[in-house]
Design an enzyme around this catalytic site. Structure first.
Site, PDB file in Angstrom:
ATOM      1  N   CYS A 290     -14.113  11.486  18.058  1.00 54.94           N
ATOM      2  CA  CYS A 290     -15.364  10.751  17.927  1.00 54.94           C
ATOM      3  C   CYS A 290     -15.766  10.143  19.283  1.00 54.94           C
ATOM      4  O   CYS A 290     -16.240  10.860  20.146  1.00 54.94           O
ATOM      5  CB  CYS A 290     -15.247   9.706  16.825  1.00 54.94           C
ATOM      6  SG  CYS A 290     -16.851   9.225  16.176  1.00 54.94           S
TER       7      CYS A 290
ATOM      8  N   HIS B  31     -13.837  12.708  12.651  1.00 49.61           N
ATOM      9  CA  HIS B  31     -12.478  12.146  12.710  1.00 49.61           C
ATOM     10  C   HIS B  31     -11.507  13.043  11.946  1.00 49.61           C
ATOM     11  O   HIS B  31     -11.298  12.840  10.745  1.00 49.61           O
ATOM     12  CB  HIS B  31     -12.452  10.754  12.071  1.00 49.61           C
ATOM     13  CG  HIS B  31     -13.158   9.701  12.855  1.00 49.61           C
ATOM     14  ND1 HIS B  31     -12.524   8.965  13.832  1.00 49.61           N
ATOM     15  CD2 HIS B  31     -14.432   9.258  12.817  1.00 49.61           C
ATOM     16  CE1 HIS B  31     -13.388   8.102  14.356  1.00 49.61           C
ATOM     17  NE2 HIS B  31     -14.557   8.261  13.763  1.00 49.61           N
TER      18      HIS B  31
ATOM     19  N   GLY C 295       0.823  -1.212   0.000  1.00 46.00           N
ATOM     20  CA  GLY C 295       0.000   0.000   0.000  1.00 46.00           C
ATOM     21  C   GLY C 295       0.853   1.257   0.000  1.00 46.00           C
ATOM     22  O   GLY C 295       0.587   2.208  -0.739  1.00 46.00           O
TER      23      GLY C 295
ATOM     24  N   GLU D  73      -8.445  12.985  11.908  1.00 41.01           N
ATOM     25  CA  GLU D  73      -7.228  12.258  11.478  1.00 41.01           C
ATOM     26  C   GLU D  73      -7.254  11.846  10.009  1.00 41.01           C
ATOM     27  O   GLU D  73      -6.213  11.581   9.423  1.00 41.01           O
ATOM     28  CB  GLU D  73      -6.991  11.023  12.367  1.00 41.01           C
ATOM     29  CG  GLU D  73      -8.006   9.890  12.267  1.00 41.01           C
ATOM     30  CD  GLU D  73      -9.159  10.001  13.256  1.00 41.01           C
ATOM     31  OE1 GLU D  73      -9.463  11.133  13.694  1.00 41.01           O
ATOM     32  OE2 GLU D  73      -9.768   8.966  13.578  1.00 41.01           O
TER      33      GLU D  73
HETATM   34  N1  GLN Z   1     -19.342   4.303  19.107  1.00 38.25           N
HETATM   35  C1  GLN Z   1     -19.566   5.692  18.896  1.00 38.25           C
HETATM   36  C2  GLN Z   1     -20.739   5.953  17.966  1.00 38.25           C
HETATM   37  O1  GLN Z   1     -21.152   5.105  17.225  1.00 38.25           O
HETATM   38  C3  GLN Z   1     -18.315   6.380  18.373  1.00 38.25           C
HETATM   39  C4  GLN Z   1     -17.894   5.908  17.024  1.00 38.25           C
HETATM   40  C5  GLN Z   1     -16.475   6.262  16.689  1.00 38.25           C
HETATM   41  O2  GLN Z   1     -15.687   6.591  17.555  1.00 38.25           O
HETATM   42  N2  GLN Z   1     -16.120   6.166  15.444  1.00 38.25           N
HETATM   43  O3  GLN Z   1     -21.288   7.019  17.950  1.00 38.25           O
END
Ligand code: GLN
Length: 548
Positions: free
Chosen positions: A385, A526, A18, A528
């Site tokens: 998240c 996210h 990759g 990142e």
């Molecule tokens: N489990 C949490 C949700 O579904 C956070 C998901 C995550 O961190 N990607 O909202």
């Protein structure tokens, strides 16, 4: 006519195919070519979204909301292009499509077979990227290892492509591995020879071989590979393990890879790749820098691939802030128990704490414990998240003075569901289809950490927003089901939580931060996925600065 480079893997998996594909993309882009990259995954899952990180590592999310292989993260970081859902497909998707067509009667009574129906669907999806992206060259990485039964239809499809689009427009590159044996550390070419034989058995003669090895590859080994695998000596590209992945494009160019491709595929050679920016960045990466210790508290601490983009984003921000990031991976489940306080001591030794994304209740209380420590001791905290949800749960437990506060994901009967499903999500039971996925807009509130972070990176956008009186809006990628429960907004903001990013209609909390804290911030998205080696993400950069 578009050109296709097909990348196959031999001997063993996980040798950096990759990264090699991504680095090739960078080299060709630096020669002024438009490049698209695609990954073909031979497994039967429709996408990696429902697979355990132990099986698969990180799930990378594209702007248009596809849950994809983590190699797409490499592709985006190296080529600095946003990819789409077309850039990754699996055997599961191929069969899904073929079976739907069969049920609809599209095949007009024919017997449906791997050749030609499955292979045609594979080729259709490769062509789709070529069409959708306007690229001159499509780099197409076939997942898995040559010799795997499940990869056979993919090899057959890419073999057929040579006939479909012409020999000058296709190039096959095989990435192999040279194991070392015994005390002498002799590099063995035999497994590579065998895997090239397998490839030939599928009708594909490689045009070039990239020989991965833990140590430099000497000329004898290179000529031996050339002879036995029947490729030009200069088309055997030795690729020793390097300290930083970002060295690979420079190495490829140095070894004449760009010229090789241009010659083989009749592409007008516009001279050496202009990798000036990349070289400058590499100098910054390699320069000795003071250390900064970051504790990442997650369920898969023993499997850093599960947090690949998080790790890379911290490194990118570190380079920009002249720090070498040392990550201490803390297992959140073990932190829950941590009888002798050993893990807590490691958290206390860190300059900052990151709580990344995750699903399910295991390890949640360990993460809350880390957030409590960050809040009480004013240690910088970045929540991604789930990490934002944890931060809200922790703060609400403190404000409401009860441990009853929770997310309904972990305690469906909680009396204080501070994180909850939105009413319109409640009746959906298909795990693969209920998530909020991909890029959504987020409005930033002035005079917050979040606003300042983004305004530094996008000064012109912030300025334009300020003069027109419009909101400063950013777009970030999501992958989650649960949301901050708006019933608690008032009470928590009165207690010092700032909702510094919200959806344009103000219904969803996207970023929350603490007012009386040097930097405690969480995002429901996210960040990142959008960090690049030469363009660190504003939130990661602000976090690293706070840690310094
Ligand atoms: N489990 C949490 C949700 O579904 C956070 C998901 C995550 O961190 N990607 O909202």
């Amino acid at each position: 006519m578009k050109k296709f480079i097909f990348l196959t893997g031999g001997v063993v998996s996980s040798v950096g195919k990759g990264v090699t594909a991504a680095a090739m993309g960078r080299v060709l882009k630096a020669r002024g070519l438009r490049v698209a990259i695609q990954k073909l995954d031979p497994y039967l899952n429709v996408d990696p979204g429902t697979m355990s990180p132990y099986q698969h590592g990180e799930v990378f999310v594209t702007e248009d909301g596809a849950e994809t292989d983590l190699d797409l993260g490499h592709y985006e970081r190296f080529t600095d292009e946003n990819l789409t859902r077309a850039s990754n497909f699996t055997t599961g998707q191929v069969y899904n499509e073929v079976l739907q067509k069969e049920r609809r009667g599209d095949y007009l009574g024919k017997t449906i077979q791997v050749i030609p129906h499955v292979t045609s669907e594979i080729k259709r999806r490769i062509a789709l990227v070529a069409k959708a992206t306007n690229a001159d060259i499509i780099i197409c990485e076939v997942g898995g290892t040559v010799g795997d039964i499940e990869a056979m239809p993919f090899l057959e499809a890419i073999r057929q492509m040579r006939r479909d689009v012409g020999r000058d427009n296709t190039m096959y590159i095989h990435v192999t591995f040279l194991p070392m044996v015994g005390a002498t550390g002799e590099q063995k070419t035999k497994p590579s020879q065998h895997s090239v034989r397998d490839l030939r058995g599928a009708g594909i003669q490689p045009d070039a071989i990239i020989a991965r090895s833990d140590l430099p590859v000497d000329d004898d080994v290179r000529s031996k590979l050339a002879l036995f695998c029947d490729v030009d000596a200069r088309a055997v590209i030795p690729m020793p393990t390097v300290k930083s992945l970002y060295e690979v494009p420079l190495l490829l160019e140095q070894l004449g890879f760009g010229n090789l491709i241009c010659e083989r595929m009749n592409i007008p050679n516009r001279g050496p790749a202009d990798l000036t920016d990349w070289k400058t960045m590499m100098l910054a990466v390699q320069r000795p820098k003071p250390e900064l210790k970051i504790a990442i508290v997650g369920k898969y601490a023993d499997l850093p691939d599960a947090y690949f983009s998080v790790r890379e984003s911290l490194y990118h921000a570190g380079v920009a802030c002249d720090r070498t990031i040392k990550i201490d991976w803390i297992n959140s489940e073990q932190l829950e128990r941590d009888k002798n306080g050993e893990l807590m001591a490691r958290i206390m030794a860190a300059h900052g704490i990151v709580v990344p994304g995750g699903f399910g209740e295991r390890g949640i209380e360990g993460k809350v414990k880390a957030a409590t420590y960050a809040r009480e001791h004013k240690v910088p905290y970045l929540g991604l998240c789930l990490g934002m949800q944890i931060m809200c749960i922790e703060f609400a437990r403190h404000v409401l003075d009860t441990d009853e506060v929770n997310s309904t994901e972990f305690d469906p009967a909680t009396t204080h569901p501070i994180i909850d499903l939105m009413p319109d999500q409640r009746d959906i039971s298909d795990m693969g289809g209920t998530m909020r996925l991909g890029a959504y807009p987020c409005k930033l509130q002035p005079e917050t950490h979040a606003y300042r972070a983004y305004a530094e990176a996008e000064a012109d956008v912030a300025q334009a927003a300020a003069t027109t009186g419009h909101a400063f809006t950013i777009h970030e990628r999501h992958r989650h089901r649960y949301e901050f429960n708006n019933q608690y907004r008032k009470q928590l903001s009165a207690a010092g939580m700032v909702f510094s990013g919200v959806s344009p209609d103000n219904h969803l909390v996207e970023i929350s931060e603490l007012r009386d804290h040097p930097f405690m911030l969480g995002s429901q998205f996210h960040p990142e996925f959008k960090s690049r080696p030469n363009r660190p993400h504003p939130l990661f950069k602000a976090f690293v600065k706070a840690c310094i």
